[in-house]
Enzyme design. Structure first.
Site, mmCIF file in Angstrom:
data_model
loop_
_atom_site.group_PDB
_atom_site.id
_atom_site.type_symbol
_atom_site.label_atom_id
_atom_site.label_comp_id
_atom_site.label_asym_id
_atom_site.label_seq_id
_atom_site.Cartn_x
_atom_site.Cartn_y
_atom_site.Cartn_z
ATOM 1 C CG ASN A 193 41.217 40.542 46.377
ATOM 2 O OD1 ASN A 193 40.141 41.139 46.470
ATOM 3 N ND2 ASN A 193 41.350 39.300 46.488
ATOM 4 C CB THR A 194 40.861 45.426 43.293
ATOM 5 O OG1 THR A 194 42.279 45.931 43.325
ATOM 6 C CG2 THR A 194 39.842 46.453 42.542
ATOM 7 C CB SER A 195 37.788 41.371 43.710
ATOM 8 O OG SER A 195 36.359 40.545 43.771
ATOM 9 C CD GLU A 196 39.468 39.610 49.547
ATOM 10 O OE1 GLU A 196 39.755 38.361 49.538
ATOM 11 O OE2 GLU A 196 40.300 40.541 49.773
ATOM 12 C CG ASP A 262 47.628 32.662 52.145
ATOM 13 O OD1 ASP A 262 46.544 33.216 52.729
ATOM 14 O OD2 ASP A 262 47.602 31.509 51.676
#
Length: 474
Positions: A193-196, A262
């Site tokens: 995701n963007t944060s990761e 998931d």
């Protein structure tokens, strides 16, 4: 003619139990300024990599799950939940390790607190080598490999698995975690995701920066593709030798984002396993994510829900549900302390009496279910000349009434088995019945529910309507 075999998927990763304690909150504790939750419902679900496997299983793909568990009750619950959901398991069991459990306390559809019960596993080199050899055998038996990394230790060094799977021509999809993605080098596809993603490459102030850093990362890690999930901005796919493609987020009320990642990786896996081109698989995964965020907790998307969202369903109305989809909605309603009301009938040629009856029934709770006799069921009860209106027409008309929440069809002469599965809070029938005559009434009462009898409007019946139509046509 030989039927083509169904592609098989293996899921490796951190598996856990997701436990939900749900109740009402009406006061603040006198001991400290925190809400007091009166728990009235508890439920355990498959979590982490196990939720990925569940989502794959619900798409009717063969799936094998492997991860680390302890020798404890939570491991037994995981095995039981997997078995009931047609997930083959090959767990790695370690004495002294406690199976991971996440406990969420929920009230009024809000998370009050989450408690994590976990510890870092002590995987010694000899055990790691043994695990890798075991997983390689599973790779040999499957067509596509999913690594679901929750940064709990099981996938601390996935390179041996990635290299072996790719050498065998397997597609490897990874849901990554942590601040170092180099351990995923050589994978077919990773889905941060963007944060990761920004945790690895740094903040991206604008679209151009994000695109440039994404393509740079894809090349550095020798990935076939990189998919960044971007919440309200949708998803962007970066493929080798192709222009980036962004899939816009579908407008949706977000109820709970737990487990959305998931669902995305599971949907990608099932679609790719079926031969769907990657861009189309991303589009479908994007739609699936918009469905699952409307559900409480880690959940899954049914094929029926997905078909309807994609506009491919021949279902007559969005409120006409299969038994499985209905039970899912009922579970969510009960978790939210909403009263479920249920009635049944043929409802052939809907008239004023029916409408008034359903309006009165709907006043007894939050959601009214109408269990509708199928065409075959009506014929057995009323003869070959009935029903006048087919089941699709009857279901569509009923579902269009504001008083009706959901309609579901049943083939038996009575809906007793369906009632026993739903266990509504209130079971409704016409006052021409006694409680003892009502199918499923005993199960509802024994479960703490009640049975209500409602008077019909005098002078209205389907039989009279049919007689009038016949006489007027002569």
């Amino acid at each position: 003619m030989t039927q083509p075999s169904i592609a098989k998927i293996a899921v490796f990763g951190d598996i856990m139990i997701d436990s939900y304690w749900i109740g009402s909150t009406n006061r603040i504790s006198p001991e400290s300024p925190v809400p007091v939750v009166n728990i009235n419902h508890t439920e355990n679900r498959l979590g982490g990599a196990a939720n990925v496997a569940l989502n794959i299983s619900k798409m009717e793909c063969p799936v094998t799950l492997s991860g680390l568990v302890g020798v404890d009750q939570h491991a037994n619950e995981l095995a039981s939940l997997c078995q009931s959901n047609h997930i083959q398991t090959d767990f790695v069991t370690e004495n002294g390790f406690a199976t991971i459990m996440k406990l969420r306390v929920i009230s009024r559809q809000q998370h009050i607190v989450r408690c994590d019960f976990e510890e870092a596993p002590n995987l010694k080199p000899a055990l790691l080598s043994k695990i890798t050899d075991s997983l390689k055998k599973i790779i040999d038996q499957n067509d596509l490999i999913v690594l679901s990394d929750y940064n709990k230790g099981f996938l601390s060094d996935p390179q041996a698995l990635i290299q072996y799977a790719r050498s065998q021509g397997k597609f490897v999809i990874i849901d990554p975690k942590g601040d170092d993605f180099s351990k995923y080098r050589g994978a077919s596809l990773i889905t941060p995701n963007t944060s990761e993603f920004e945790g690895v490459v740094g903040k991206c102030q604008d679209e151009a920066t994000l695109f440039a850093k994404a393509e740079k990362l894809r090349k550095e890690l020798d990935l076939d593709a990189l998919l960044i999930t971007r919440s309200e901005k949708g998803m962007t796919l970066f493929e080798k030798d192709k222009e980036p493609v962004t899939f816009s987020a579908k407008a949706q009320d977000v109820f709970d984002v737990t487990g959305a990642g998931d669902t995305v990786i599971a949907m990608l896996a099932t679609q790719i396993a079926k031969g769907t081109p990657l861009p189309q698989a991303c589009k479908i995964a994007n739609v699936a994510a918009s469905i699952v965020v409307g559900k409480m907790g880690a959940s899954y998307v049914t094929q029926e829900e997905l078909d309807y969202a994609l506009g491919q369903s021949d279902r007559p109305h969005n409120l006409v549900l299969s038994k499985e989809a209905l039970l899912h909605e009922v579970k969510r309603a009960k978790m939210n302390n909403e009263t479920v009301v249920m009635t049944n009938g043929c409802f052939d040629i809907l008239h004023r009496g029916h409408v008034k009856y359903l309006e009165e029934a709907s006043k007894l709770g939050h959601h009214l279910i109408v269990a509708l006799n199928s065409d075959a069921s009506v014929k057995r009860i009323k003869g070959e000349t009935r029903p006048i209106m087919d089941e699709t027409s009857r279901a569509t008309v009923l579902a269009s009434l504001s008083s009706v929440a959901w309609v579901t069809l049943f083939d038996e002469e009575t809906p007793e088995s369906l009632i026993r599965a739903v266990l509504p809070d209130v079971l409704v029938k016409g006052s021409d019945y006694s409680v003892e005559q009502i199918a499923g009434a005993d199960a509802v009462i024994n479960n703490g529910g009640k049975v209500e009898l409602i008077d019909f409007v005098d002078g209205y019946s389907t039989s009279k309507a049919i007689e009038k139509i016949i006489s007027s046509s002569k």
